[in-house]
Every structure is written in C-alpha cells, then in structure tokens.
Design a protein around this motif. Structure first.
Motif, PDB file in Angstrom:
ATOM      1  N   ALA A  33       5.410  -1.767  -7.698  1.00 35.24           N
ATOM      2  CA  ALA A  33       5.584  -1.155  -6.236  1.00 35.24           C
ATOM      3  C   ALA A  33       7.314  -1.023  -6.083  1.00 35.24           C
ATOM      4  O   ALA A  33       7.410   0.213  -5.492  1.00 35.24           O
ATOM      5  CB  ALA A  33       5.255  -2.129  -5.341  1.00 35.24           C
ATOM      6  N   GLN A  34       8.091  -1.710  -6.622  1.00 35.76           N
ATOM      7  CA  GLN A  34       9.372  -1.552  -6.456  1.00 35.76           C
ATOM      8  C   GLN A  34       9.785  -0.444  -6.898  1.00 35.76           C
ATOM      9  O   GLN A  34      10.819   0.354  -6.340  1.00 35.76           O
ATOM     10  CB  GLN A  34       9.999  -2.685  -6.867  1.00 35.76           C
ATOM     11  CG  GLN A  34       9.807  -3.959  -6.262  1.00 35.76           C
ATOM     12  CD  GLN A  34      10.554  -5.402  -6.716  1.00 35.76           C
ATOM     13  OE1 GLN A  34      10.689  -5.405  -7.786  1.00 35.76           O
ATOM     14  NE2 GLN A  34      10.283  -6.350  -5.773  1.00 35.76           N
ATOM     15  N   ALA A  35       9.303  -0.168  -8.371  1.00 38.93           N
ATOM     16  CA  ALA A  35       9.774   1.120  -8.928  1.00 38.93           C
ATOM     17  C   ALA A  35       9.362   2.361  -8.221  1.00 38.93           C
ATOM     18  O   ALA A  35       9.728   3.340  -8.248  1.00 38.93           O
ATOM     19  CB  ALA A  35       9.187   1.414 -10.373  1.00 38.93           C
ATOM     20  N   PHE A  36       8.286   2.308  -7.192  1.00 36.42           N
ATOM     21  CA  PHE A  36       7.833   3.402  -6.589  1.00 36.42           C
ATOM     22  C   PHE A  36       8.753   3.426  -5.204  1.00 36.42           C
ATOM     23  O   PHE A  36       8.687   4.383  -4.487  1.00 36.42           O
ATOM     24  CB  PHE A  36       6.597   3.354  -6.130  1.00 36.42           C
ATOM     25  CG  PHE A  36       5.625   4.086  -7.098  1.00 36.42           C
ATOM     26  CD1 PHE A  36       5.387   5.251  -7.413  1.00 36.42           C
ATOM     27  CD2 PHE A  36       5.050   3.420  -8.229  1.00 36.42           C
ATOM     28  CE1 PHE A  36       4.674   6.063  -8.161  1.00 36.42           C
ATOM     29  CE2 PHE A  36       4.074   3.872  -9.163  1.00 36.42           C
ATOM     30  CZ  PHE A  36       4.087   5.196  -9.140  1.00 36.42           C
ATOM     31  N   GLY A  37       9.751   2.392  -4.970  1.00 34.49           N
ATOM     32  CA  GLY A  37      10.240   2.353  -3.769  1.00 34.49           C
ATOM     33  C   GLY A  37       9.389   1.995  -2.489  1.00 34.49           C
ATOM     34  O   GLY A  37       9.863   2.257  -1.504  1.00 34.49           O
ATOM     35  N   VAL A  38       8.274   1.385  -2.856  1.00 29.98           N
ATOM     36  CA  VAL A  38       7.375   0.854  -1.958  1.00 29.98           C
ATOM     37  C   VAL A  38       7.484  -0.770  -1.654  1.00 29.98           C
ATOM     38  O   VAL A  38       7.381  -1.542  -2.612  1.00 29.98           O
ATOM     39  CB  VAL A  38       5.852   0.922  -2.133  1.00 29.98           C
ATOM     40  CG1 VAL A  38       4.917   0.382  -1.150  1.00 29.98           C
ATOM     41  CG2 VAL A  38       5.649   2.676  -2.316  1.00 29.98           C
ATOM     42  N   ASP A  39       8.144  -1.175  -0.347  1.00 33.28           N
ATOM     43  CA  ASP A  39       8.076  -2.469  -0.303  1.00 33.28           C
ATOM     44  C   ASP A  39       6.770  -3.145   0.157  1.00 33.28           C
ATOM     45  O   ASP A  39       6.708  -4.542  -0.025  1.00 33.28           O
ATOM     46  CB  ASP A  39       9.177  -2.923   0.952  1.00 33.28           C
ATOM     47  CG  ASP A  39      10.628  -2.166   0.727  1.00 33.28           C
ATOM     48  OD1 ASP A  39      11.012  -2.380  -0.543  1.00 33.28           O
ATOM     49  OD2 ASP A  39      11.340  -1.706   1.462  1.00 33.28           O
ATOM     50  N   GLU A  40       5.962  -2.703   0.644  1.00 35.25           N
ATOM     51  CA  GLU A  40       4.760  -3.259   1.291  1.00 35.25           C
ATOM     52  C   GLU A  40       3.528  -3.453  -0.083  1.00 35.25           C
ATOM     53  O   GLU A  40       3.378  -1.993  -0.229  1.00 35.25           O
ATOM     54  CB  GLU A  40       4.388  -2.746   2.546  1.00 35.25           C
ATOM     55  CG  GLU A  40       5.067  -2.868   3.614  1.00 35.25           C
ATOM     56  CD  GLU A  40       5.423  -4.144   4.181  1.00 35.25           C
ATOM     57  OE1 GLU A  40       4.336  -5.017   3.906  1.00 35.25           O
ATOM     58  OE2 GLU A  40       6.247  -4.372   4.822  1.00 35.25           O
ATOM     59  N   LEU A  41       3.353  -4.211  -0.182  1.00 34.69           N
ATOM     60  CA  LEU A  41       2.429  -4.478  -1.338  1.00 34.69           C
ATOM     61  C   LEU A  41       1.411  -5.533  -0.910  1.00 34.69           C
ATOM     62  O   LEU A  41       1.724  -6.613  -0.704  1.00 34.69           O
ATOM     63  CB  LEU A  41       2.856  -5.048  -2.726  1.00 34.69           C
ATOM     64  CG  LEU A  41       1.939  -5.622  -3.677  1.00 34.69           C
ATOM     65  CD1 LEU A  41       1.243  -4.159  -4.355  1.00 34.69           C
ATOM     66  CD2 LEU A  41       2.840  -5.989  -4.995  1.00 34.69           C
ATOM     67  N   ILE A  42      -0.011  -4.960  -1.148  1.00 37.18           N
ATOM     68  CA  ILE A  42      -1.091  -5.972  -0.799  1.00 37.18           C
ATOM     69  C   ILE A  42      -1.983  -6.220  -2.199  1.00 37.18           C
ATOM     70  O   ILE A  42      -2.495  -4.983  -2.555  1.00 37.18           O
ATOM     71  CB  ILE A  42      -2.015  -5.583   0.132  1.00 37.18           C
ATOM     72  CG1 ILE A  42      -1.478  -5.547   1.546  1.00 37.18           C
ATOM     73  CG2 ILE A  42      -3.159  -6.660   0.310  1.00 37.18           C
ATOM     74  CD1 ILE A  42      -2.225  -4.712   2.585  1.00 37.18           C
ATOM     75  N   ALA A  43      -1.600  -6.952  -3.068  1.00 37.03           N
ATOM     76  CA  ALA A  43      -2.220  -7.198  -4.322  1.00 37.03           C
ATOM     77  C   ALA A  43      -3.207  -8.843  -4.281  1.00 37.03           C
ATOM     78  O   ALA A  43      -2.804  -9.435  -3.425  1.00 37.03           O
ATOM     79  CB  ALA A  43      -1.168  -7.332  -5.298  1.00 37.03           C
ATOM     80  N   THR A  44      -3.758  -8.745  -5.567  1.00 40.86           N
ATOM     81  CA  THR A  44      -4.580 -10.092  -5.642  1.00 40.86           C
ATOM     82  C   THR A  44      -3.202 -11.234  -6.040  1.00 40.86           C
ATOM     83  O   THR A  44      -2.572 -11.031  -6.648  1.00 40.86           O
ATOM     84  CB  THR A  44      -5.565 -10.044  -6.673  1.00 40.86           C
ATOM     85  OG1 THR A  44      -6.520  -9.156  -6.519  1.00 40.86           O
ATOM     86  CG2 THR A  44      -6.153 -11.304  -7.060  1.00 40.86           C
ATOM     87  N   GLU A  45      -3.394 -11.966  -5.151  1.00 40.86           N
ATOM     88  CA  GLU A  45      -2.070 -13.093  -5.107  1.00 40.86           C
ATOM     89  C   GLU A  45      -2.724 -14.278  -6.158  1.00 40.86           C
ATOM     90  O   GLU A  45      -3.859 -14.474  -6.222  1.00 40.86           O
ATOM     91  CB  GLU A  45      -2.125 -13.754  -3.763  1.00 40.86           C
ATOM     92  CG  GLU A  45      -1.688 -12.677  -2.712  1.00 40.86           C
ATOM     93  CD  GLU A  45      -1.206 -13.145  -1.408  1.00 40.86           C
ATOM     94  OE1 GLU A  45      -1.506 -14.233  -1.200  1.00 40.86           O
ATOM     95  OE2 GLU A  45      -0.924 -12.341  -0.425  1.00 40.86           O
TER      96      GLU A  45
END
Length: 228
Positions: A127-139
């Motif tokens: 997500a960081q490589a795409f420049g996206v701060d907001e990530l909802i993933a399986t925790e």
C-alpha cells in the motif's frame, strides 16, 4: 436524503491493482529463499489459492499456514525478507496504469483506501508503494512479546467481512454509509458483498464469473492490464 460528504475510492489489491496475488506470491518467495520445504509448501500454497478462487477458503487455516515461517524467523529476519520481496517481486510488477488510476482519484480529492483479504504483514508495504495510507487488511494477532502469533485478530477482511470492516473504518471517523459516495474496484466474486454495497462497483480485471455478472448488471468493466 442527505448528500454524501465524502467520495471514497476503494481498491482490492491482488489482481486488481497488482497483476498477481501478493499472498500466494509471498509464499512462493519464502520457498525461493529456503524458509520452507518447496514440495510440501508449494502443494499446500497452491491448494489454498484454488480454495480462494473457488470462494471456499478458510482464512484462519490459511493465515496460520502462510505466516508460520514469519512467526518462527522473528521480526528482523521477516522485515529483511519482505524488503527483498518488495524489490524482487512486487515493485517490478506495479504497472503505470495502476499507479495512474490511484493518482487520478487522489488528485480528484477522493479518500483512497486499499481493502485486501491478504494479511497486513504482506500488504502494508505494498500500500505504501502505491502511495496509499489507508489500508484495511486482515489483521494479525500478536503475543505478549509483540510479535505475530499466526492467528487472525478480529474479523478477517474477506467477503462479507470487507463490508463490516469498512463500516467500522467509517465509524472510527464519525461517518456512516450515508456520508460517503463510494467506488470499489475488484477482480473477484469474493468481493461481491462490497461491490453490491457501494454506489459505483467496477469489475476490474474480473474473473469469468464476475465479468459475466457485471455484464448482466450493467456494471463497468475495466481491463486495467489488457495488453495493448
């Protein structure tokens, strides 16, 4: 009916923004670097992937399997291996078309969120490589020492779980569904619950079943990685 205050651009990750499955790819990578037995791990990794495609994956079993080597190796070795994974597998696979699509929504002022069934250890750097701060993933659950246990923490971000986890994400910001106008890009029938929830579903590099359903319902179909 009140007018939505915020526009959301929601992206699945694997086979949507990436032309590969990062979870399966991480498993393949751990075989390459000698963290697990190639024959046995490869067989089980492929079987779990087929279960996912068929919509019958037990994500708790899969996460235990997929994170076993990471749990055993510890945080420093895991971080170093993931950096290699990013450099050797993920970054070369990131296509300009995908980056452009994300940037278009960001420049339009949309709140961009990547929502992935793949666990946070694998997906956060992507997500960081795409420049996206907001990530909802399986925790992933952590033990008393702060390191991963191999178990899922809370509700997996998969199928109906993606709707529930997004609702919780909205609530944490003081929003609800009526506050947002959402577009969701996904390739998979596994994401049908969220595709049906948003105002603007986009079948992106869709599998055969989702392509057929999108055509039946008149949803846009985006072949982001179509060869020119």
């Amino acid at each position: 009916m009140k007018k939505p205050l915020y526009r959301l651009a929601l992206f699945d990750l694997d086979h949507t923004l990436l032309p590969l499955d990062s979870d399966h790819g991480w498993g393949e990578f751990t075989m390459q670097i000698g963290w697990c037995d190639r024959a046995e791990f490869g067989r089980r990794n492929d079987a779990f992937f087929q279960d996912y495609l068929a919509g019958r994956l037990d994500i708790h079993d899969y996460v235990r399997f997929a994170t076993e080597a990471v749990v055993q190796r510890g945080p420093q070795a895991a971080a170093a291996a993931h950096q290699r994974f990013m450099d050797e597998i993920i970054r070369p696979a990131i296509r300009p078309e995908a980056i452009e699509l994300v940037r278009r929504h960001q420049q339009a002022g949309d709140v961009v969120v990547i929502t992935s069934a793949t666990n946070e250890f694998v997906t956060r750097p992507i997500a960081q490589a795409f420049g996206v701060d907001e990530l909802i993933a399986t925790e992933l659950a952590r033990g008393p020492d702060g390191w991963l246990t191999g178990e899922v923490a809370g509700q997996p971000n998969m199928r109906e779980g993606k709707v529930a986890r997004l609702a919780a994400w909205l609530a944490a910001r003081g929003w609800d569904w009526s506050d947002v106008e959402a577009t969701f890009y996904s390739d998979s029938m596994n994401d049908l619950p969220l595709l049906e929830k948003v105002q603007h579903p986009v079948a992106t590099n869709p599998d055969e079943r989702l392509r057929a359903l999108a055509q039946e319902r008149g949803w846009p179909v985006l072949d982001l990685f179509k060869e020119k």
